[in-house]
Motif scaffolding. Structure first.
Motif, PDB file in Angstrom:
ATOM      1  N   THR A  31       0.851  -1.200   0.000  1.00 37.68           N
ATOM      2  CA  THR A  31       0.000   0.000   0.000  1.00 37.68           C
ATOM      3  C   THR A  31       0.879   1.240   0.000  1.00 37.68           C
ATOM      4  N   LEU A  32       0.663   2.111  -0.970  1.00 32.69           N
ATOM      5  CA  LEU A  32       1.375   3.380  -1.061  1.00 32.69           C
ATOM      6  C   LEU A  32       0.431   4.509  -0.687  1.00 32.69           C
ATOM      7  N   ILE A  33       0.853   5.356   0.261  1.00 38.74           N
ATOM      8  CA  ILE A  33       0.045   6.498   0.717  1.00 38.74           C
ATOM      9  C   ILE A  33       0.732   7.790   0.291  1.00 38.74           C
ATOM     10  N   ASN A  34      -0.030   8.699  -0.316  1.00 35.45           N
ATOM     11  CA  ASN A  34       0.521   9.993  -0.728  1.00 35.45           C
ATOM     12  C   ASN A  34      -0.582  11.044  -0.673  1.00 35.45           C
ATOM     13  N   PRO A  35      -0.256  12.284  -0.275  1.00 38.29           N
ATOM     14  CA  PRO A  35      -1.306  13.315  -0.174  1.00 38.29           C
ATOM     15  C   PRO A  35      -1.930  13.680  -1.511  1.00 38.29           C
ATOM     16  N   ARG A  36      -1.146  13.609  -2.589  1.00 38.24           N
ATOM     17  CA  ARG A  36      -1.646  13.966  -3.924  1.00 38.24           C
ATOM     18  C   ARG A  36      -1.871  12.699  -4.736  1.00 38.24           C
ATOM     19  N   PRO A  37      -2.749  12.757  -5.744  1.00 42.06           N
ATOM     20  CA  PRO A  37      -2.997  11.573  -6.575  1.00 42.06           C
ATOM     21  C   PRO A  37      -1.941  11.370  -7.652  1.00 42.06           C
ATOM     22  N   TYR A  38      -0.834  12.079  -7.552  1.00 39.86           N
ATOM     23  CA  TYR A  38       0.233  11.980  -8.536  1.00 39.86           C
ATOM     24  C   TYR A  38       1.577  12.274  -7.880  1.00 39.86           C
ATOM     25  N   ALA A  39       2.635  11.794  -8.498  1.00 42.42           N
ATOM     26  CA  ALA A  39       3.998  12.162  -8.116  1.00 42.42           C
ATOM     27  C   ALA A  39       4.446  13.320  -8.993  1.00 42.42           C
ATOM     28  N   ILE A  40       5.369  14.117  -8.482  1.00 42.40           N
ATOM     29  CA  ILE A  40       5.873  15.278  -9.220  1.00 42.40           C
ATOM     30  C   ILE A  40       7.312  15.021  -9.627  1.00 42.40           C
ATOM     31  N   ALA A  41       7.600  15.177 -10.904  1.00 46.16           N
ATOM     32  CA  ALA A  41       8.981  15.114 -11.377  1.00 46.16           C
ATOM     33  C   ALA A  41       9.668  16.414 -10.944  1.00 46.16           C
ATOM     34  N   LEU A  42      10.347  16.379  -9.811  1.00 45.34           N
ATOM     35  CA  LEU A  42      10.820  17.600  -9.152  1.00 45.34           C
ATOM     36  C   LEU A  42      11.732  18.483 -10.010  1.00 45.34           C
ATOM     37  N   PRO A  43      12.610  17.941 -10.849  1.00 45.27           N
ATOM     38  CA  PRO A  43      13.453  18.842 -11.649  1.00 45.27           C
ATOM     39  C   PRO A  43      12.669  19.772 -12.573  1.00 45.27           C
ATOM     40  N   THR A  44      11.385  19.501 -12.788  1.00 49.47           N
ATOM     41  CA  THR A  44      10.594  20.341 -13.688  1.00 49.47           C
ATOM     42  C   THR A  44      10.040  21.586 -13.016  1.00 49.47           C
TER      43      THR A  44
END
Length: 352
Positions: A31-44
């Protein structure tokens, strides 16, 4: 069927662990828990914030729908409020009251960045911009701004004697500074802005007494570990003086062998980067498999320091801490990072 819960779905940390465990432990529940429904490619983020002329809002916010390689994985959108460890395993309680029982817990909460990196919609109203912090984020922001708004006056205020930090050789740092100045970007070194004004025109006095007037001040200082919930759940002594999670060489918490931690939030002495989180993830995946089967765990031994800092879409500098220390210029930075910001590679790592 063991249940492995992962808190935080960053592209280099939690998501990497979730995807690898889904493949390596098909009989386990992930189970993966994250506040947003997506991950962010941080260098962008610098380019996404500065420029409208790209598709980053469509490509750099990566959903978790293809992350798991087997049907044993579940994504839960939520914020962890409390961890309740037990003799074996424990429970994670979300802010909405939902409780998840775990046999193994992985903490990959990442960091909180200071200040919103937002620019006014009316870009013509902003002619002078001050970036507070001359680390990689501040440098990359300045390059993106010059690409998009070449006529605006950009100033970086940085507390050290040259850009970045002493992890990297002085020659590399000075070369980066020279390339940034060459684009007409002002750099104020060995000085600090203690309080960042609210968005809009303002005048400030730096710690050394220099007066600066600008239409916009933006914090590009380094982030802070997102670990408040760890301290309130497991005790303040779980963190060091900087708020980072203390870990053993196996990346387990000293008093909680069923809990691992990775990424920006741990107190391993190295630079906080996506590639480091990926190295942590590799060790933790193997150690979780060993932990569940009663086999010896392996220590994390660190890795060489390296960095690629962009200077807009077509330039930048890179340093690799191998051999005698290798330095590369615009062509290498453009090929590796500046042009694409590695979005395709990041999406591929999440199954897209």
């Amino acid at each position: 069927m063991p249940h492995i819960v992962i808190v935080g779905g960053g592209t280099g940390g939690g998501s990497t662990v979730a995807r690898a465990l889904s493949s390596k432990l098909p009989s386990a529940k992930i189970t993966l828990i994250n506040p947003r429904p997506y991950a962010i490619a941080l260098p962008t983020l610098p380019r996404m914030t500065v420029s409208e002329g790209n598709d980053l809002l469509d490509t750099a916010l990566i959903p978790y729908d293809k992350l798991f390689t087997n049907p044993n994985g579940t994504f839960v959108q939520g914020v962890v409020e409390t961890i309740r460890p037990e003799t074996k395993g424990g429970k994670v309680v979300l802010a909405d009251g939902q409780e998840l029982t775990y046999d193994v817990l992985v903490l990959a909460p990442g960091s909180n960045w200071e200040g919103p990196l937002n620019f006014p919609q009316d870009s013509a109203a902003v002619k002078e911009i001050v970036l507070v912090g001359g680390g990689a984020v501040g440098v990359e922001f300045s390059g993106e701004l010059k690409d998009e708004f070449p006529g605006k006056e950009i100033t970086i205020v940085h507390g050290d004697k040259t850009l970045l930090n002493p992890t990297y050789p002085v020659g590399f740092r000075k070369g980066l500074e020279k390339s940034i100045r060459a684009r007409g970007i002002n750099i104020i070194l060995s000085d600090y802005v203690d309080e960042i004004p609210a968005p809009g025109p303002a005048s400030i006095t730096t710690r050394n007494g220099k007066e600066i007037t600008a239409d916009l001040f933006v914090s590009t200082r380094g982030p802070r570990p997102n670990t408040a919930f760890v301290a309130t759940s497991l005790g303040r002594d779980t963190l060091d003086e900087r708020g980072q999670i203390k870990v053993n060489p196996t990346l387990q918490l000293p008093k909680h062998p069923d809990i691992f931690a990775i990424g920006d939030a741990i107190n391993y002495v190295e630079q906080k980067q996506v590639m480091k989180a990926m190295a942590h993830a590799s060790i933790v995946v193997g150690n979780i498999v060993a932990h569940l089967s009663g086999k010896p765990l392996k220590p994390y031994k660190g890795s060489s320091e390296m960095i690629v800092v962009t200077n807009g879409k077509n330039g930048g500098k890179a340093f690799m801490g191998i051999l005698w220390g290798l330095t590369f210029g615009d062509w290498f930075a453009r090929m590796v990072k500046s042009k694409t910001l590695m979005v395709s590679m990041t999406r591929s790592g999440m199954g897209h």
